[in-house]
Structure formats: structure tokens, C-alpha cells
Design a protein around this motif. Structure first.
Motif, short mmCIF file in Angstrom:
data_model
loop_
_atom_site.label_atom_id
_atom_site.label_comp_id
_atom_site.label_asym_id
_atom_site.label_seq_id
_atom_site.Cartn_x
_atom_site.Cartn_y
_atom_site.Cartn_z
N CYS A 193 0.82 -1.22 0.00
CA CYS A 193 0.00 0.00 0.00
C CYS A 193 0.85 1.26 0.00
CB CYS A 193 -0.94 0.00 1.21
SG CYS A 193 -2.13 -1.35 1.20
N LEU A 194 1.68 1.43 1.03
CA LEU A 194 2.53 2.62 1.13
C LEU A 194 3.90 2.26 0.58
CD1 LEU A 194 1.53 3.81 4.73
CD2 LEU A 194 0.49 4.40 2.54
N THR A 195 3.97 2.11 -0.73
CA THR A 195 5.17 1.56 -1.36
C THR A 195 6.37 2.50 -1.31
OG1 THR A 195 4.34 2.30 -3.51
CG2 THR A 195 3.88 0.02 -2.86
N ASP A 196 6.13 3.78 -1.02
CA ASP A 196 7.25 4.71 -0.90
C ASP A 196 7.77 4.80 0.54
OD1 ASP A 196 4.83 5.93 -0.13
OD2 ASP A 196 5.64 7.94 -0.45
N TRP A 197 7.17 4.03 1.45
CA TRP A 197 7.65 3.98 2.83
C TRP A 197 8.69 2.87 2.95
CZ3 TRP A 197 4.51 5.62 7.54
CH2 TRP A 197 3.67 6.70 7.24
N PRO A 198 9.63 2.98 3.90
CA PRO A 198 10.71 2.00 4.00
C PRO A 198 10.39 0.79 4.87
CG PRO A 198 11.14 3.80 5.51
CD PRO A 198 9.86 4.14 4.79
N VAL A 199 9.11 0.63 5.27
CA VAL A 199 8.74 -0.45 6.18
C VAL A 199 7.48 -1.15 5.69
CG1 VAL A 199 9.78 0.53 8.26
CG2 VAL A 199 7.48 1.25 7.58
N ASN A 200 7.23 -2.35 6.20
CA ASN A 200 5.99 -3.05 5.88
C ASN A 200 4.79 -2.24 6.37
OD1 ASN A 200 7.14 -5.42 4.72
ND2 ASN A 200 7.68 -6.13 6.76
N ASP A 201 3.72 -2.24 5.58
CA ASP A 201 2.54 -1.47 5.99
C ASP A 201 1.41 -2.37 6.47
OD1 ASP A 201 1.05 -2.20 3.49
OD2 ASP A 201 2.52 -0.88 2.56
N CYS A 202 1.58 -3.67 6.38
CA CYS A 202 0.57 -4.60 6.91
C CYS A 202 1.28 -5.78 7.56
CB CYS A 202 -0.35 -5.09 5.79
SG CYS A 202 -1.65 -6.21 6.39
N SER A 203 0.86 -6.11 8.76
CA SER A 203 1.44 -7.24 9.49
C SER A 203 0.33 -8.03 10.16
CB SER A 203 2.41 -6.75 10.58
OG SER A 203 3.50 -6.05 10.01
N LEU A 204 0.55 -9.32 10.27
CA LEU A 204 -0.37 -10.21 10.97
C LEU A 204 0.42 -11.03 11.97
CD1 LEU A 204 -3.33 -11.31 11.07
CD2 LEU A 204 -2.54 -13.14 9.54
N GLY A 205 0.03 -10.94 13.24
CA GLY A 205 0.70 -11.70 14.29
C GLY A 205 -0.21 -12.76 14.85
N LEU A 206 0.30 -13.97 14.99
CA LEU A 206 -0.43 -15.09 15.59
C LEU A 206 0.25 -15.43 16.91
CD1 LEU A 206 -0.85 -17.32 12.40
CD2 LEU A 206 -2.42 -15.60 13.30
N PHE A 207 -0.55 -15.66 17.94
CA PHE A 207 -0.01 -15.81 19.29
C PHE A 207 -0.47 -17.07 19.99
CE2 PHE A 207 -0.63 -11.05 18.89
CZ PHE A 207 0.69 -10.79 18.60
N GLN A 208 0.44 -17.63 20.79
CA GLN A 208 0.10 -18.63 21.78
C GLN A 208 0.29 -17.99 23.15
OE1 GLN A 208 -0.71 -22.27 21.44
NE2 GLN A 208 -1.38 -21.66 23.49
N PHE A 209 -0.77 -17.95 23.95
CA PHE A 209 -0.70 -17.36 25.28
C PHE A 209 -0.36 -18.42 26.33
CE2 PHE A 209 -3.43 -14.53 22.85
CZ PHE A 209 -2.97 -13.28 23.21
N ALA A 210 0.23 -17.95 27.42
CA ALA A 210 0.58 -18.87 28.51
C ALA A 210 -0.65 -19.54 29.08
CB ALA A 210 1.33 -18.10 29.60
N SER A 211 -1.80 -18.90 28.96
CA SER A 211 -3.05 -19.43 29.50
C SER A 211 -3.59 -20.61 28.71
CB SER A 211 -4.11 -18.33 29.51
OG SER A 211 -4.43 -17.95 28.17
N GLY A 212 -3.05 -20.83 27.51
CA GLY A 212 -3.59 -21.84 26.61
C GLY A 212 -4.43 -21.24 25.50
N ALA A 213 -4.82 -19.99 25.64
CA ALA A 213 -5.57 -19.31 24.58
C ALA A 213 -4.65 -19.03 23.39
CB ALA A 213 -6.15 -18.00 25.10
N ILE A 214 -5.25 -18.78 22.24
CA ILE A 214 -4.51 -18.35 21.06
C ILE A 214 -5.08 -17.01 20.61
CG2 ILE A 214 -3.80 -20.64 20.32
CD1 ILE A 214 -6.14 -20.68 18.37
N GLY A 215 -4.35 -16.32 19.73
CA GLY A 215 -4.83 -15.01 19.33
C GLY A 215 -4.19 -14.51 18.06
N LYS A 216 -4.68 -13.37 17.59
CA LYS A 216 -4.10 -12.75 16.42
C LYS A 216 -4.28 -11.24 16.48
CE LYS A 216 -7.99 -12.73 13.16
NZ LYS A 216 -8.45 -13.05 11.81
N VAL A 217 -3.37 -10.53 15.85
CA VAL A 217 -3.45 -9.08 15.70
C VAL A 217 -3.14 -8.75 14.24
CG1 VAL A 217 -2.23 -6.92 16.16
CG2 VAL A 217 -2.99 -8.34 18.05
#
Length: 337
Positions: free
Chosen positions: A205-229
Motif C-alpha cells: 500500500c505505502l510503497t514509498d515507505w521504508p517499512v511493511n505497511d501490513c502485518s499479521l501476528g499469531l499468538f500462543q498465550f501462557a493461559s492456553g488461549a490463542i490469538g491474532k493481531v
């Protein structure tokens, strides 16, 4: 002459304007000094908040004995230097999110807190948004049973928000850390610490910027839950931090810009699953509540809950996602701490 109030200085007067407004409303505080490199903005804020001192060099604020509390609201890559200097000058510190952009600096700030014994709060302001506060309360009360999946997003278009002097357009500032830390910290606050993260990212999207403009994080929590951002700063849509919390007995849908949250709980069902609407105040960046809590801690000599360790863990979780996106491998958060 001492007034018995906490003397305050604020560094960075764009993001710091919310801090100034919060201090101005708290009768336990008096604004003594303001600092910004923009002289016109500096003069405006000094007049608006009747600050006695206005300087362009933050070190001049740190030399004023009457100032006991410093808000660091400058661009991210100044947080470490200014926060550490303030604590070493004997000041308590409220630092804007993110704590910093690297683990090395995060650890330096944490070491300075320990070395100086000063109170330190990290400004993860989503912990004070009424919708998120209510969601956390409902989850802790057991309204949706055991939390098994948590997801949030930081969709905030930077297309017209490069920052003064293009401070956001900097290879040191991954949007995942600089802005996405809001969503990551929210999930950590509600679901607990992340043990392992996996990440994906692109730059379409922001191709003139020097960094990624979209990220997806997948998580394992200590509680046993999982998640995403999901973090997108090149999106074409209004700002949102829509978040969903799935439990074994219900679901909560909420954000920080709506006048209600939605709750579907097995406890209240008489037929097919349906959402109940619970009203909340809208305060997406509730800096005033954040400041009141910090002043409460200072006055009553109470521990700060949103402390430097919380800031370090949130930065580490963000960096774990970014590192995974680069390497294609999962990253244990503990390995970064």
C-alpha cells in the motif's frame, strides 16, 4: 514556593497536548514546563496552559527542581534517551507508547527504573478505553467462560499522516511496533502473556515507505488461549481497533470508537444465540484516566500497574512478530526478554 502540588513538565507537544489537558484537569498537578522543537507550537501551548517555562531542549526541563513528573510524548525513537535522563534527574516518568523500538533500549529503560527507584508508567492508553475496560471486567467475571481466542486490529491509515518532519516514515519504526503495540498490548492485558509468536507481513500500500505497511501476528498465550493481531497503516477505511474475545460460554465484540460493546453469553440465552448491546462512553485515547491513575499511584505511594515491565513485554511481543515475519520461523517471546 511549593504549592503542595506535583510539578509537571511535558516533552513533545503534539501527542503531549492530551497529557497537558489531563494534568490541567487534575487539581493535584501544576504544569510548570513545556518542551518542543517547534517554536510556534511551543508558544501556543505555553500560553494555553500557562506554563512558566517553555524550552526547545528537554534537558532544561530536567534541571528545574519544582518539576517532579515528566511526560515523554516525543517521537518513539527519543523515548529511551529522554525517559532515562528524566529518571536520572530524579523525576517520575509517564512515557507514551511504544516504550521504545528496540529490545536493547527497552532493557536500558527498565534498568534505569530499577537503578533510580523512580515511578514509571508506560502510556498504553487502550487499557483505559471504556469499551475495553468493560470487556475485561466481563471476562474476569466469567461472563463468556474460559477465554480461548482473542483477536484485535489496528487499522489506521497513515496515507495522510506521515508525522511532522516525516517522523513516522523511518526505517527504525515498524508500524507493527509504533502503532500496532496498541492492539498487542490490549490482548496481553486481557489474555495474558504471549509465549510464542508467528508473523506475516507485506508492503503493498505505502510503497514509498521504508517499512511493511501490513502485518499479521499469531499468538500462543501462557493461559492456553490463542490469538491474532492485524496491523494495517495503508488501509482505506476509518480508524478501528475492533476486537473480539471468544470464550467457552460466550463472545464479546468491542472497539474503542463505538458507544457500545456486544455480549453474547450462554448465561443469558433463552433461544438462539444473540448479542446484547451494552452502552459505554467513547474515549478512544483516554489519557485523562491514565494520568489520574498515575497521580493516584504517586500520591498514595502505590505500585504502578502499567509499569515498565509491561512496556518491555509488549515491545518484545511486537518484535517477535516482526522477527518471525522476516525469518519465517516462530519466535519465543521469552528469548527476547
Amino acid at each position: 514556593m511549593s504549592t503542595g502540588k506535583i510539578g509537571v513538565g511535558v516533552i513533545g507537544l503534539r501527542m503531549g497536548n492530551g497529557h497537558l489537558a489531563g494534568y490541567a484537569k487534575d487539581p493535584r498537578c501544576t504544569i510548570i514546563g513545556v518542551c518542543d522543537v517547534d517554536k510556534d507550537l511551543l508558544a501556543t501551548r505555553q500560553q494555553e496552559y500557562k506554563a512558566r517555562v517553555a524550552v526547545t531542549d528537554y534537558r532544561e526541563l530536567l534541571s528545574i527542581p519544582e518539576i517532579g513528573l515528566i511526560s515523554v510524548a516525543s517521537p518513539d525513537y527519543y523515548h529511551a534517551e529522554q525517559s532515562i535522563a528524566a529518571m536520572e534527574a530524579g523525576k517520575d516518568v509517564l512515557c507514551e507508547k511504544p516504550l521504545t523500538l528496540t529490545m536493547a533500549e527497552a532493557k536500558e529503560i527498565a534498568a534505569a527504573v530499577k537503578r533510580t527507584g523512580r515511578r514509571f508508567m508506560i502510556g498504553q492508553v487502550c487499557r483505559y478505553a471504556p469499551g475495553f475496560v468493560l470487556a475485561k471486567r466481563l471476562i474476569e467475571r466469567g461472563e463468556i467462560g474460559r477465554l480461548y481466542l482473542a483477536e484485535s486490529e489496528y487499522a489506521h491509515s497513515y496515507r495522510g499522516a506521515r508525522g511532522v518532519g516525516d517522523w513516522r516514515v523511518d526505517p527504525r519504526r515498524e508500524p507493527l511496533i509504533g502503532g500496532g503495540c496498541h492492539a498487542v498490548d490490549l490482548l496481553r492485558w486481557i489474555a495474558g502473556d504471549v509465549t510464542e509468536a508467528f508473523g506475516y507481513a507485506n508492503h503493498l500500500c505505502l510503497t514509498d515507505w521504508p517499512v511493511n505497511d501490513c502485518s499479521l501476528g499469531l499468538f500462543q498465550f501462557a493461559s492456553g488461549a490463542i490469538g491474532k493481531v492485524m496491523v494495517s497503516v495503508g488501509c482505506v477505511r476509518p480508524y478501528t481497533m475492533r476486537s473480539v474475545f471468544y470464550g467457552t460460554e460466550g463472545t464479546i465484540v468491542c472497539d474503542n470508537t463505538s458507544a457500545d460493546i456486544q455480549l453474547c453469553s450462554q448465561k443469558n440465552l433463552t433461544g438462539a444465540p444473540a448479542f446484547a448491546t451494552l452502552p459505554v462512553n467513547i474515549a478512544s485515547h483516554n489519557v485523562g484516566a491514565e494520568i489520574r491513575e498515575f497521580i493516584d499511584c504517586i500520591v498514595a505511594n502505590k505500585p504502578v500497574v502499567t509499569n515498565v515491565d509491561e512496556g518491555v513485554k509488549t515491545v518484545a511481543t511486537c518484535i517477535a512478530v516482526a522477527e518471525s515475519a522476516r525469518t519465517g520461523k516462530p519466535v519465543r517471546v521469552q528469548d527476547l526478554l
